[in-house]
Design a protein around this motif. Structure first.
Motif, PDB file in Angstrom:
ATOM      1  N   GLN A   1     -57.591 111.758 -52.742  1.00 40.76           N
ATOM      2  CA  GLN A   1     -58.253 111.879 -51.450  1.00 40.76           C
ATOM      3  C   GLN A   1     -59.759 111.714 -51.642  1.00 40.76           C
ATOM      4  O   GLN A   1     -60.324 112.200 -52.614  1.00 40.76           O
ATOM      5  CB  GLN A   1     -57.950 113.246 -50.808  1.00 40.76           C
ATOM      6  N   VAL A   2     -60.378 111.031 -50.714  1.00 41.37           N
ATOM      7  CA  VAL A   2     -61.817 110.773 -50.778  1.00 41.37           C
ATOM      8  C   VAL A   2     -62.496 111.413 -49.571  1.00 41.37           C
ATOM      9  O   VAL A   2     -61.995 111.327 -48.446  1.00 41.37           O
ATOM     10  CB  VAL A   2     -62.099 109.254 -50.782  1.00 41.37           C
ATOM     11  N   GLN A   3     -63.626 112.045 -49.818  1.00 43.72           N
ATOM     12  CA  GLN A   3     -64.459 112.557 -48.735  1.00 43.72           C
ATOM     13  C   GLN A   3     -65.854 111.981 -48.881  1.00 43.72           C
ATOM     14  O   GLN A   3     -66.369 111.845 -50.002  1.00 43.72           O
ATOM     15  CB  GLN A   3     -64.512 114.081 -48.758  1.00 43.72           C
ATOM     16  N   LEU A   4     -66.444 111.660 -47.752  1.00 46.93           N
ATOM     17  CA  LEU A   4     -67.793 111.086 -47.723  1.00 46.93           C
ATOM     18  C   LEU A   4     -68.684 111.965 -46.860  1.00 46.93           C
ATOM     19  O   LEU A   4     -68.297 112.340 -45.750  1.00 46.93           O
ATOM     20  CB  LEU A   4     -67.748 109.669 -47.158  1.00 46.93           C
ATOM     21  N   VAL A   5     -69.879 112.234 -47.360  1.00 48.05           N
ATOM     22  CA  VAL A   5     -70.816 113.079 -46.626  1.00 48.05           C
ATOM     23  C   VAL A   5     -72.170 112.385 -46.574  1.00 48.05           C
ATOM     24  O   VAL A   5     -72.792 112.160 -47.622  1.00 48.05           O
ATOM     25  CB  VAL A   5     -70.957 114.466 -47.275  1.00 48.05           C
ATOM     26  N   GLU A   6     -72.613 112.045 -45.360  1.00 51.75           N
ATOM     27  CA  GLU A   6     -73.897 111.366 -45.186  1.00 51.75           C
ATOM     28  C   GLU A   6     -75.025 112.374 -44.985  1.00 51.75           C
ATOM     29  O   GLU A   6     -74.802 113.492 -44.513  1.00 51.75           O
ATOM     30  CB  GLU A   6     -73.884 110.432 -43.963  1.00 51.75           C
ATOM     31  N   SER A   7     -76.210 111.945 -45.321  1.00 53.48           N
ATOM     32  CA  SER A   7     -77.409 112.740 -45.068  1.00 53.48           C
ATOM     33  C   SER A   7     -78.608 111.796 -44.977  1.00 53.48           C
ATOM     34  O   SER A   7     -78.510 110.624 -45.349  1.00 53.48           O
ATOM     35  CB  SER A   7     -77.635 113.783 -46.166  1.00 53.48           C
ATOM     36  N   GLY A   8     -79.714 112.325 -44.470  1.00 55.71           N
ATOM     37  CA  GLY A   8     -80.946 111.558 -44.466  1.00 55.71           C
ATOM     38  C   GLY A   8     -81.370 110.998 -43.132  1.00 55.71           C
ATOM     39  O   GLY A   8     -82.444 110.397 -43.020  1.00 55.71           O
ATOM     40  N   GLY A   9     -80.547 111.166 -42.103  1.00 54.54           N
ATOM     41  CA  GLY A   9     -80.944 110.670 -40.792  1.00 54.54           C
ATOM     42  C   GLY A   9     -82.085 111.491 -40.208  1.00 54.54           C
ATOM     43  O   GLY A   9     -82.480 112.516 -40.761  1.00 54.54           O
ATOM     44  N   GLY A  10     -82.615 111.017 -39.091  1.00 56.36           N
ATOM     45  CA  GLY A  10     -83.703 111.743 -38.452  1.00 56.36           C
ATOM     46  C   GLY A  10     -84.423 110.891 -37.439  1.00 56.36           C
ATOM     47  O   GLY A  10     -83.940 109.834 -37.036  1.00 56.36           O
ATOM     48  N   LEU A  11     -85.584 111.369 -37.028  1.00 49.86           N
ATOM     49  CA  LEU A  11     -86.426 110.695 -36.047  1.00 49.86           C
ATOM     50  C   LEU A  11     -87.613 110.063 -36.751  1.00 49.86           C
ATOM     51  O   LEU A  11     -88.299 110.721 -37.539  1.00 49.86           O
ATOM     52  CB  LEU A  11     -86.898 111.698 -34.996  1.00 49.86           C
ATOM     53  N   VAL A  12     -87.861 108.792 -36.451  1.00 44.76           N
ATOM     54  CA  VAL A  12     -88.966 108.083 -37.084  1.00 44.76           C
ATOM     55  C   VAL A  12     -89.584 107.147 -36.057  1.00 44.76           C
ATOM     56  O   VAL A  12     -88.913 106.720 -35.111  1.00 44.76           O
ATOM     57  CB  VAL A  12     -88.466 107.310 -38.330  1.00 44.76           C
ATOM     58  N   GLN A  13     -90.852 106.836 -36.231  1.00 43.49           N
ATOM     59  CA  GLN A  13     -91.524 105.916 -35.319  1.00 43.49           C
ATOM     60  C   GLN A  13     -91.242 104.466 -35.706  1.00 43.49           C
ATOM     61  O   GLN A  13     -90.883 104.170 -36.855  1.00 43.49           O
ATOM     62  CB  GLN A  13     -93.031 106.167 -35.345  1.00 43.49           C
ATOM     63  N   THR A  14     -91.430 103.576 -34.761  1.00 44.51           N
ATOM     64  CA  THR A  14     -91.285 102.148 -35.029  1.00 44.51           C
ATOM     65  C   THR A  14     -92.162 101.743 -36.210  1.00 44.51           C
ATOM     66  O   THR A  14     -93.327 102.130 -36.295  1.00 44.51           O
ATOM     67  CB  THR A  14     -91.676 101.328 -33.794  1.00 44.51           C
ATOM     68  N   GLY A  15     -91.548 100.980 -37.118  1.00 42.98           N
ATOM     69  CA  GLY A  15     -92.249 100.564 -38.320  1.00 42.98           C
ATOM     70  C   GLY A  15     -92.065 101.494 -39.495  1.00 42.98           C
ATOM     71  O   GLY A  15     -92.455 101.160 -40.620  1.00 42.98           O
ATOM     72  N   GLY A  16     -91.472 102.638 -39.249  1.00 41.61           N
ATOM     73  CA  GLY A  16     -91.275 103.623 -40.297  1.00 41.61           C
ATOM     74  C   GLY A  16     -90.060 103.331 -41.167  1.00 41.61           C
ATOM     75  O   GLY A  16     -89.401 102.293 -41.020  1.00 41.61           O
TER      76      GLY A  16
ATOM     77  N   SER B   1     -78.270 108.700 -47.452  1.00 40.56           N
ATOM     78  CA  SER B   1     -77.430 108.898 -48.628  1.00 40.56           C
ATOM     79  C   SER B   1     -76.008 109.212 -48.199  1.00 40.56           C
ATOM     80  O   SER B   1     -75.787 109.818 -47.156  1.00 40.56           O
ATOM     81  CB  SER B   1     -77.965 110.041 -49.489  1.00 40.56           C
ATOM     82  N   CYS B   2     -75.069 108.807 -49.046  1.00 42.37           N
ATOM     83  CA  CYS B   2     -73.655 109.095 -48.820  1.00 42.37           C
ATOM     84  C   CYS B   2     -73.085 109.610 -50.130  1.00 42.37           C
ATOM     85  O   CYS B   2     -73.071 108.886 -51.135  1.00 42.37           O
ATOM     86  CB  CYS B   2     -72.930 107.842 -48.376  1.00 42.37           C
ATOM     87  N   ALA B   3     -72.660 110.845 -50.122  1.00 41.16           N
ATOM     88  CA  ALA B   3     -72.053 111.447 -51.310  1.00 41.16           C
ATOM     89  C   ALA B   3     -70.553 111.204 -51.285  1.00 41.16           C
ATOM     90  O   ALA B   3     -69.897 111.434 -50.263  1.00 41.16           O
ATOM     91  CB  ALA B   3     -72.359 112.940 -51.361  1.00 41.16           C
ATOM     92  N   PHE B   4     -70.028 110.722 -52.408  1.00 40.40           N
ATOM     93  CA  PHE B   4     -68.607 110.387 -52.542  1.00 40.40           C
ATOM     94  C   PHE B   4     -67.923 111.503 -53.311  1.00 40.40           C
ATOM     95  O   PHE B   4     -68.281 111.781 -54.466  1.00 40.40           O
ATOM     96  CB  PHE B   4     -68.506 109.054 -53.288  1.00 40.40           C
ATOM     97  N   PHE B   5     -66.925 112.143 -52.713  1.00 39.95           N
ATOM     98  CA  PHE B   5     -66.144 113.188 -53.368  1.00 39.95           C
ATOM     99  C   PHE B   5     -64.733 112.673 -53.552  1.00 39.95           C
ATOM    100  O   PHE B   5     -64.031 112.383 -52.583  1.00 39.95           O
ATOM    101  CB  PHE B   5     -66.156 114.465 -52.537  1.00 39.95           C
ATOM    102  N   GLY B   6     -64.324 112.573 -54.812  1.00 38.63           N
ATOM    103  CA  GLY B   6     -62.998 112.079 -55.140  1.00 38.63           C
ATOM    104  C   GLY B   6     -63.067 111.232 -56.390  1.00 38.63           C
ATOM    105  O   GLY B   6     -64.075 111.215 -57.102  1.00 38.63           O
ATOM    106  N   GLU B   7     -61.961 110.543 -56.646  1.00 41.62           N
ATOM    107  CA  GLU B   7     -61.864 109.735 -57.846  1.00 41.62           C
ATOM    108  C   GLU B   7     -62.135 108.267 -57.550  1.00 41.62           C
ATOM    109  O   GLU B   7     -62.101 107.821 -56.410  1.00 41.62           O
ATOM    110  CB  GLU B   7     -60.462 109.899 -58.456  1.00 41.62           C
ATOM    111  N   SER B   8     -62.401 107.548 -58.620  1.00 41.87           N
ATOM    112  CA  SER B   8     -62.481 106.086 -58.563  1.00 41.87           C
ATOM    113  C   SER B   8     -63.609 105.570 -57.672  1.00 41.87           C
ATOM    114  O   SER B   8     -63.424 104.620 -56.909  1.00 41.87           O
ATOM    115  CB  SER B   8     -61.143 105.500 -58.070  1.00 41.87           C
ATOM    116  N   PHE B   9     -64.777 106.172 -57.793  1.00 46.53           N
ATOM    117  CA  PHE B   9     -65.925 105.700 -57.006  1.00 46.53           C
ATOM    118  C   PHE B   9     -66.195 104.220 -57.252  1.00 46.53           C
ATOM    119  O   PHE B   9     -66.435 103.459 -56.310  1.00 46.53           O
ATOM    120  CB  PHE B   9     -67.152 106.537 -57.384  1.00 46.53           C
ATOM    121  N   SER B  10     -66.111 103.792 -58.508  1.00 44.94           N
ATOM    122  CA  SER B  10     -66.456 102.409 -58.850  1.00 44.94           C
ATOM    123  C   SER B  10     -65.408 101.406 -58.379  1.00 44.94           C
ATOM    124  O   SER B  10     -65.642 100.206 -58.422  1.00 44.94           O
ATOM    125  CB  SER B  10     -66.679 102.275 -60.356  1.00 44.94           C
ATOM    126  N   LEU B  11     -64.259 101.880 -57.951  1.00 41.95           N
ATOM    127  CA  LEU B  11     -63.213 100.977 -57.467  1.00 41.95           C
ATOM    128  C   LEU B  11     -63.316 100.718 -55.966  1.00 41.95           C
ATOM    129  O   LEU B  11     -62.565  99.914 -55.423  1.00 41.95           O
ATOM    130  CB  LEU B  11     -61.829 101.549 -57.792  1.00 41.95           C
TER     131      LEU B  11
END
Length: 122
Positions: free
Chosen positions: A1-16, A21-31
């Motif tokens: 079983q694979v779980q994915l957890v994103e982070s890093g979103g937010g509010l930014v001005q134009t041009g910013g 990031s996405c953290a992968f929990f489980g086996e076979s990340f490289s596959l």
């Protein structure tokens, strides 16, 4: 079983810039090919970028090519999306996905994160 957890979103001005990031929990990340999709209110989920399991192949949508860059860290089992020169059209919920190959269609992806909101103000 694979779980994915994103982070890093937010509010930014134009041009910013933001780094997702996405953290992968489980086996076979490289596959797994790892991708980002995004969905704005009232719109369908759209492909943003994908990187192959080995990291040697990448594909970007025309709307982000030259501004967004993917990378994957095999030791930490994370996927990153560096987003530069952001504009209001980039505002959406961004989803990380893991799938079997380099395809743009969301229906091929079995594993999805919960999404992270990116808002770009004008």
């Amino acid at each position: 079983q694979v779980q994915l957890v994103e982070s890093g979103g937010g509010l930014v001005q134009t041009g910013g810039a933001l780094n997702l990031s996405c953290a992968f929990f489980g086996e076979s990340f490289s596959l797994h090919a790892m991708a980002w999709f995004r969905q704005a209110p009232g719109k369908e989920r759209e492909f943003v970028a994908i990187i192959g399991g080995s990291g040697n192949s990448e594909d970007y949508s025309d709307s982000v090519k030259g501004r967004f860059t993917l990378s994957r860290d095999y030791a930490r089992k994370t996927l990153s999306l560096q987003m530069n020169s952001l504009n209001p059209g980039d505002s959406a919920v961004y989803y990380c996905a893991a799938g079997p190959s380099l395809v743009r269609s969301a229906r091929w992806y079995k594993y999805w994160g919960q999404g992270t909101q990116v808002t770009v103000s004008s």
